[in-house]
Structure formats: structure tokens, C-alpha cells
Design a protein around this motif. Structure first.
Motif, PDB file in Angstrom:
ATOM      1  N   MET A 113      23.377  67.483  61.926  1.00  0.00           N
ATOM      2  CA  MET A 113      24.550  68.053  61.260  1.00  0.00           C
ATOM      3  C   MET A 113      25.067  67.166  60.135  1.00  0.00           C
ATOM      4  O   MET A 113      25.270  67.617  59.008  1.00  0.00           O
ATOM      5  N   LEU A 114      25.315  65.906  60.443  1.00  0.00           N
ATOM      6  CA  LEU A 114      26.036  65.053  59.494  1.00  0.00           C
ATOM      7  C   LEU A 114      25.208  64.701  58.262  1.00  0.00           C
ATOM      8  O   LEU A 114      25.761  64.549  57.168  1.00  0.00           O
ATOM      9  N   ALA A 115      23.889  64.557  58.416  1.00  0.00           N
ATOM     10  CA  ALA A 115      23.080  64.144  57.260  1.00  0.00           C
ATOM     11  C   ALA A 115      23.121  65.179  56.133  1.00  0.00           C
ATOM     12  O   ALA A 115      23.450  64.840  54.992  1.00  0.00           O
ATOM     13  N   PRO A 116      22.792  66.456  56.386  1.00  0.00           N
ATOM     14  CA  PRO A 116      22.879  67.420  55.281  1.00  0.00           C
ATOM     15  C   PRO A 116      24.309  67.666  54.817  1.00  0.00           C
ATOM     16  O   PRO A 116      24.548  67.853  53.618  1.00  0.00           O
ATOM     17  N   ALA A 117      25.266  67.644  55.751  1.00  0.00           N
ATOM     18  CA  ALA A 117      26.664  67.897  55.363  1.00  0.00           C
ATOM     19  C   ALA A 117      27.159  66.845  54.389  1.00  0.00           C
ATOM     20  O   ALA A 117      27.763  67.162  53.353  1.00  0.00           O
ATOM     21  N   ILE A 118      26.913  65.586  54.699  1.00  0.00           N
ATOM     22  CA  ILE A 118      27.380  64.489  53.852  1.00  0.00           C
ATOM     23  C   ILE A 118      26.586  64.441  52.549  1.00  0.00           C
ATOM     24  O   ILE A 118      27.150  64.246  51.467  1.00  0.00           O
ATOM     25  N   ALA A 119      25.278  64.621  52.627  1.00  0.00           N
ATOM     26  CA  ALA A 119      24.460  64.587  51.417  1.00  0.00           C
ATOM     27  C   ALA A 119      24.890  65.661  50.425  1.00  0.00           C
ATOM     28  O   ALA A 119      24.825  65.460  49.208  1.00  0.00           O
ATOM     29  N   CYS A 120      25.370  66.795  50.934  1.00  0.00           N
ATOM     30  CA  CYS A 120      25.822  67.876  50.056  1.00  0.00           C
ATOM     31  C   CYS A 120      27.161  67.578  49.403  1.00  0.00           C
ATOM     32  O   CYS A 120      27.597  68.337  48.530  1.00  0.00           O
ATOM     33  N   GLY A 121      27.841  66.512  49.829  1.00  0.00           N
ATOM     34  CA  GLY A 121      29.109  66.140  49.220  1.00  0.00           C
ATOM     35  C   GLY A 121      30.334  66.432  50.044  1.00  0.00           C
ATOM     36  O   GLY A 121      31.463  66.303  49.563  1.00  0.00           O
ATOM     37  N   ASN A 122      30.150  66.825  51.311  1.00  0.00           N
ATOM     38  CA  ASN A 122      31.273  67.081  52.200  1.00  0.00           C
ATOM     39  C   ASN A 122      31.722  65.810  52.910  1.00  0.00           C
ATOM     40  O   ASN A 122      30.994  64.825  52.976  1.00  0.00           O
ATOM     41  N   ALA A 123      32.910  65.848  53.485  1.00  0.00           N
ATOM     42  CA  ALA A 123      33.337  64.880  54.491  1.00  0.00           C
ATOM     43  C   ALA A 123      33.128  65.519  55.856  1.00  0.00           C
ATOM     44  O   ALA A 123      33.321  66.734  56.016  1.00  0.00           O
ATOM     45  N   PHE A 124      32.729  64.731  56.845  1.00  0.00           N
ATOM     46  CA  PHE A 124      32.289  65.269  58.132  1.00  0.00           C
ATOM     47  C   PHE A 124      33.095  64.649  59.272  1.00  0.00           C
ATOM     48  O   PHE A 124      33.273  63.426  59.320  1.00  0.00           O
ATOM     49  N   ILE A 125      33.536  65.488  60.192  1.00  0.00           N
ATOM     50  CA  ILE A 125      34.220  65.041  61.413  1.00  0.00           C
ATOM     51  C   ILE A 125      33.353  65.431  62.601  1.00  0.00           C
ATOM     52  O   ILE A 125      33.041  66.614  62.786  1.00  0.00           O
ATOM     53  N   PHE A 155      15.979  75.088  62.441  1.00  0.00           N
ATOM     54  CA  PHE A 155      15.994  75.267  63.888  1.00  0.00           C
ATOM     55  C   PHE A 155      17.026  76.322  64.257  1.00  0.00           C
ATOM     56  O   PHE A 155      18.182  76.225  63.853  1.00  0.00           O
ATOM     57  N   GLY A 156      16.619  77.310  65.052  1.00  0.00           N
ATOM     58  CA  GLY A 156      17.596  78.291  65.507  1.00  0.00           C
ATOM     59  C   GLY A 156      16.971  79.369  66.363  1.00  0.00           C
ATOM     60  O   GLY A 156      15.836  79.807  66.120  1.00  0.00           O
ATOM     61  N   GLY A 157      17.698  79.788  67.389  1.00  0.00           N
ATOM     62  CA  GLY A 157      17.216  80.823  68.290  1.00  0.00           C
ATOM     63  C   GLY A 157      17.869  82.168  68.035  1.00  0.00           C
ATOM     64  O   GLY A 157      18.720  82.318  67.156  1.00  0.00           O
ATOM     65  N   TRP A 158      17.488  83.149  68.842  1.00  0.00           N
ATOM     66  CA  TRP A 158      18.000  84.505  68.754  1.00  0.00           C
ATOM     67  C   TRP A 158      18.861  84.814  69.977  1.00  0.00           C
ATOM     68  O   TRP A 158      18.944  84.039  70.909  1.00  0.00           O
ATOM     69  N   LYS A 159      19.478  85.965  69.922  1.00  0.00           N
ATOM     70  CA  LYS A 159      20.289  86.491  71.025  1.00  0.00           C
ATOM     71  C   LYS A 159      21.365  85.483  71.428  1.00  0.00           C
ATOM     72  O   LYS A 159      22.045  84.934  70.544  1.00  0.00           O
ATOM     73  N   ARG A 160      21.546  85.190  72.705  1.00  0.00           N
ATOM     74  CA  ARG A 160      22.628  84.292  73.130  1.00  0.00           C
ATOM     75  C   ARG A 160      22.263  82.816  72.936  1.00  0.00           C
ATOM     76  O   ARG A 160      23.007  81.935  73.345  1.00  0.00           O
ATOM     77  N   SER A 161      21.140  82.568  72.277  1.00  0.00           N
ATOM     78  CA  SER A 161      20.778  81.192  71.925  1.00  0.00           C
ATOM     79  C   SER A 161      21.282  80.797  70.545  1.00  0.00           C
ATOM     80  O   SER A 161      21.242  79.609  70.209  1.00  0.00           O
ATOM     81  N   MET A 213      16.570  74.160  54.759  1.00  0.00           N
ATOM     82  CA  MET A 213      17.322  74.813  53.685  1.00  0.00           C
ATOM     83  C   MET A 213      18.506  75.597  54.217  1.00  0.00           C
ATOM     84  O   MET A 213      19.524  75.733  53.527  1.00  0.00           O
ATOM     85  N   ASP A 214      18.416  76.115  55.444  1.00  0.00           N
ATOM     86  CA  ASP A 214      19.583  76.775  56.020  1.00  0.00           C
ATOM     87  C   ASP A 214      20.746  75.793  56.173  1.00  0.00           C
ATOM     88  O   ASP A 214      21.909  76.164  55.991  1.00  0.00           O
ATOM     89  N   PHE A 251      24.381  76.214  54.617  1.00  0.00           N
ATOM     90  CA  PHE A 251      25.558  76.261  55.485  1.00  0.00           C
ATOM     91  C   PHE A 251      26.664  75.340  54.983  1.00  0.00           C
ATOM     92  O   PHE A 251      27.850  75.684  55.043  1.00  0.00           O
ATOM     93  N   TYR A 252      26.299  74.166  54.496  1.00  0.00           N
ATOM     94  CA  TYR A 252      27.300  73.176  54.097  1.00  0.00           C
ATOM     95  C   TYR A 252      27.674  73.251  52.616  1.00  0.00           C
ATOM     96  O   TYR A 252      28.340  72.366  52.100  1.00  0.00           O
ATOM     97  N   THR A 253      27.239  74.301  51.945  1.00  0.00           N
ATOM     98  CA  THR A 253      27.618  74.508  50.543  1.00  0.00           C
ATOM     99  C   THR A 253      27.973  75.973  50.334  1.00  0.00           C
ATOM    100  O   THR A 253      27.689  76.831  51.177  1.00  0.00           O
TER     101      THR A 253
END
Length: 498
Positions: free
Chosen positions: A158-170, A449-455, A465-466, A470-472
Motif C-alpha cells: 500500500m504505502l510504496a505506490p501511495a507515497i511514490a504517487c505523491g500522497n501522504a500515507f497513514i 493482486f485481487g480476488g472476486w466475490k467476497r474476496s 498499475m491498479d 487507485f492512489y491518483t
């Protein structure tokens, strides 16, 4: 007693009047404590993040990438320290902890390419004297809520792409094993990340709700159980946030008669029992096709299970260590009892296991359950422990149907030498991630990475790339420069480019 503090504004911060213990699962003893924060502490973190984020976003992507490169170097430098710290709080063996960190580090490496990943599109001459182009801009302050089972990998996802895109992350990590996330934040500061861009706050549901309700947090990423994922998604979306939530799983391994059975068994054993089964991409269900396949597979599984060694997290000869807590051990044991009551056969029973010299640790030996049926609750639910169930099928179509109809749709695998069967399976099975002779099909960092239905709740997956999307948010610009010629009449109809 060691105290694990919050990390806000580039420094260790105390706060919170509710103290909870952090255990060493290998010995069943308290090794540290962590204070759970409330909404006021989150507000402090958000204020620091908001103050720091504009300057970070204004920094050109290449300079942000240099911080990612340095963070990668520091994580590699401290790999051994981080792995042992992770193992002491989670219970997974050190070699598995290194893998946990490495899979997160892969996403840090991916984020080092942020100058390329953020490039937009440009169309010259889209209309008379008109050009159109697009750009991606950070959201501002974003947050991540992560589970106990991967205290390094998932925060880094989570934090690596979020921060690299220019966001601050909690980051709000699990209170069961919070030390590694704090240490990662310290390393980020050492790597040159400005104070306030990465903050770590500890808490429980009260902190989760504060994150979901805070108006300045623009996006929330979550990994955990499906019920909580559904709750986080609903409450976050209702508050106008962008939300992605990864939930539970019940992954299946389909074994066809033509499979390389020795290799399949080796793969299934590792995928089912590695990390004591505490993985959302574990393989807790195996579906042999045909009775002869089932009989031979069961025989080989029993033989291999007898060779597995359960030990402390620091034992280099152990295949896996304890589960994370006494409560979770009791939960897994209850599911084994449930399966027996439902009519399944307990072929190998891992209950009642005690490790000599570590009798208070949270250990379970491997369990194998046969003659499971799709209507059993022990099959329908995620057990999340060292338990492998055999669900037999007569045909490939029947085998495809089991994971396709299950409430979860995270991962699935097929073991076969037949390319046609494999292609049909990959095309038809209703699951988000598919392995062909690969037991744990977690995509590499430059996919998603991502699942379907209740996953999986939300339209965008983790990392790849997703993750960048997401973070931009996208911005589209249509431009025309006046040429000094005749004024074009104002049109009162929708403009076209013809």
C-alpha cells in the motif's frame, strides 16, 4: 516491558489510554505492549500529513523515486533484523518472514519506476488547433488498514505506490504484530522521506472508524476478513472515499489424473501448511478428479505430512511455527471438531500438539480432512490454519464448479499436464487469480493482486498499475491557443472536433 509507540510527524509518539499486550506466539508470553489511539491521535496524524503532502507532491517524480530506491536499499540492509522482529510477533518461521518482506520489497522496486508510471497521454490535433492530454495527480492524504498475517508485505503493497504517487500515507497495522510497520516508517525517514508523509497509528475498531469518517482522508485500502472488508467498504464509500478492500479466501487446488502427482503434492503441502495456513492465498482445499486420483493423492499427502516439522519461529529446521494467538488456535481447533461432527473424516488430527519446552506456545500440528462436501460449514468458511480438506470430484466440470460457486473467489490452482484442460479451467473458473501448476498464484509486483466475490470489494486491485490508478486521479486537458485570426462564432450546441 517494551512499548511500541505510534509514529507521527517523523518521530515516535506516545498516546492512548488503552494498553494491549503483544505476544510471542512461540512461547505464549507477553513480550511488549502497544497503546491504542483514538480519533484525536488520528487527527494529529492527518494534520501532519496534510501539512507535508503538498511539498512532497510538488517534488518531481524522479526525486520521489530516489527515496524509493534508498528505502529499498535500507530494507535489504536490515532484512535479517526485520525478519526476526516479524517472527517474534507473528510466529512464522524466519525464512517465511524474509519472504514476507521480499514480496513487499518487490512493490517498492516497482514504485521506483514512478516517473514512467505517472506519464499521461497526448493527442495532437484532436480538433482544429486543439490538443488533448491527460495527467495523473495524487489524492492528498490516504490510509491503509492491514492484517496480522503479513505485517511487512501488505503495508509495503500500500504505502510504496501511495507515497511514490505523491500522497501522504497513514498506516494502521494490526495491533498483534505492530513493530515491523513502525520500523519501516523509521527506515523511510532514513531514506529521505519528509516527516509527515508516512505515519503509523495503532488502534482497533475505534481507530478504523475514525479513519473512515475523517473528511481529509481521501482513500482507504484494507486487507482482512470479508465481513470487516464489507463494513469498511460500505462505510468508507458512504463517506465519499475511494475504497479498495481485500477479504477472505477459500482457495482450491484441482488435481487432474494426468498431473505430476509428486510435484503437486510437494506444492500442495507447502501451500496448505506454510505459515501455519495463515495466508489469504493458502491452499486449504484440494480437489482430486476421479477416485483413483483421490486415493493416490491422499496416500502421498499422509506420507508427506508425517515428515513436517512444527517448531519455534527461530528454528531453521521447522517447516512452520505457531499460529498467532491462543484465541486463534482455539478457533481452528473448533473448525476441526465441526468438520468431524458434519461427517468428514479426520485423517490426520493436529489438535493436542505440544512442542517440548514450549508447551505454552500456540502450536497446531498439520490436519488432513477427507470426504468433505460442499454443504459443510467447515468447507464454506475460511479456517485460516494448518488444515487441508479433500473435496472429491468426478469430472473437471464438477471441479470447476466448486470454487466458482464458493462465496470467496481469491485464488485457485490446477495441476495438469494437459494444456487444453488448463486453458478451459483458466477461462471458466470464477476466481480472480489462477495458477496453472502454481499453488500460490500471487501476481508479480508489476501486475495486480485481487480476488472476486467476497474476496474483493472495489474496482481496483492492489499494487501494479491498479495501485497507481487507485492512489491518483486523472485530469484531462483540452487546449487551444488563439492564433490572432478571425474570431470564431460562439456555438450554443455541444462542441465537436469536426
Amino acid at each position: 516491558m517494551r512499548t511500541i509507540n505510534h509514529f507521527i510527524g517523523g518521530r515516535s509518539v506516545t498516546g492512548g489510554d488503552r494498553i494491549v499486550p503483544v505476544y510471542d506466539p512461540s512461547v505464549g508470553q507477553i513480550q511488549a505492549e502497544v497503546a491504542l489511539g483514538r480519533a484525536d491521535l488520528l487527527a494529529r496524524a492527518v494534520d501532519d500529513a496534510r501539512a507535508a503532502q503538498p511539498a512532497w507532491a510538488a517534488l518531481n517524480p524522479q526525486r520521489r523515486a530516489r527515496v524509493m530506491f534508498r528505502l529499498k536499499e535500507l530494507i535489504e540492509r536490515d532484512m535479517d533484523e526485520l525478519a526476526h522482529l516479524l517472527s517474534r510477533e507473528h510466529g512464522k518461521v524466519v525464512a517465511d518472514s524474509r519472504g514476507d518482506i521480499q514480496r513487499g520489497l518487490d512493490v517498492v522496486e516497482f514504485a521506483c519506476g514512478i516517473p514512467h508510471l505517472l506519464k499521461g497521454e497526448y493527442s495532437e490535433g484532436a480538433g482544429p488547433g486543439i490538443d488533448v492530454y491527460s495527467m495523473r495527480q495524487p489524492l492528498g492524504v490516504v490510509a491503509g488498514i492491514t492484517p496480522f498475517n503479513f505485517p511487512a508485505m501488505i503495508p509495503l503493497w500500500m504505502l510504496a505506490p501511495a507515497i511514490a504517487c505523491g500522497n501522504a500515507f497513514i498506516l494502521k497495522p494490526s495491533e498483534r504484530d505492530p513493530s515491523v510497520p513502525v520500523r519501516l516508517a523509521e527506515l523511510a525517514i532514513e531514506a529521505g522521506l519528509p516527516a509527515g508523509i508516512l505515519n503509523v497509528v495503532h488502534g482497533d475498531k475505534e481507530m478504523v472508524d475514525a479513519i473512515l469518517d475523517h473528511p481529509e482522508i481521501k482513500a482507504v485500502s484494507f486487507v482482512g476478513s470479508s465481513d470487516i472488508a464489507n463494513y469498511v467498504y460500505g462505510r468508507g464509500a458512504a463517506a465519499g472515499k475511494r475504497v479498495q478492500c481485500m477479504g477472505g479466501a477459500k482457495n482450491h487446488g484441482i488435481v487432474l489424473p494426468d498431473a505430476d502427482l509428486d510435484q503437486a503434492v510437494a506444492d500442495i503441502i507447502g501451500a496448505a501448511y506454510g505459515s501455519a495456513g495463515e495466508r489469504c492465498m493458502a491452499l486449504p482445499v484440494v480437489t482430486p478428479v476421479g477416485e483413483s486420483t483421490a486415493a493416490l493423492l491422499r496416500e502421498k499427502l499422509v506420507s508427506e505430512i508425517a515428515r513436517l516439522r512444527v517448531g519455534t519461529a527461530t528454528n531453521p529446521d521447522a517447516h512452520y511455527g505457531p499460529v498467532v494467538s491462543a484465541e486463534h488456535k482455539a478457533r481452528v481447533e473448533a473448525y476441526i471438531a465441526m468438520a468431524a461432527a458434519e461427517g468428514a473424516e479426520i485423517v490426520v488430527d493436529g489438535r493436542g500438539f505440544e512442542l517440548q519446552g514450549h508447551e505454552e506456545g500456540y502450536y497446531l500440528a498439520p490436519t488432513l480432512i477427507d470426504h468433505v462436501t460442499a454443504d459443510m460449514r467447515s468447507y464454506q468458511d475460511e479456517i485460516f490454519g494448518p488444515v487441508l480438506q479433500i473435496l472429491r470430484a468426478e469430472t473437471l466440470e464438477e471441479a470447476i464448479g466448486y470454487p466458482s460457486r464458493h462465496q470467496y473467489g481469491n485464488g485457485v490452482a490446477i495441476f495438469t499436464r494437459n494444456g487444453d484442460y488448463a486453458q478451459r479451467f483458466a477461462s471458466q473458473v470464477e476466481v480472480g487469480m489462477v495458477g496453472i501448476n502454481v499453488p500460490i498464484p500471487v501476481p508479480v509486483a508489476y501486475h495486480s493482486f485481487g480476488g472476486w466475490k467476497r474476496s474483493g470489494f472495489g474496482d481496483l486491485d492492489q499494487y501494479g498499475m491498479d495501485g497507481i490508478r487507485f492512489y491518483t486521479r486523472g485530469k484531462k486537458i483540452t487546449k487551444r491557443w488563439p492564433s490572432g485570426g478571425a474570431v470564431v462564432d460562439q456555438s450554443f450546441v455541444i462542441p465537436t472536433m469536426r
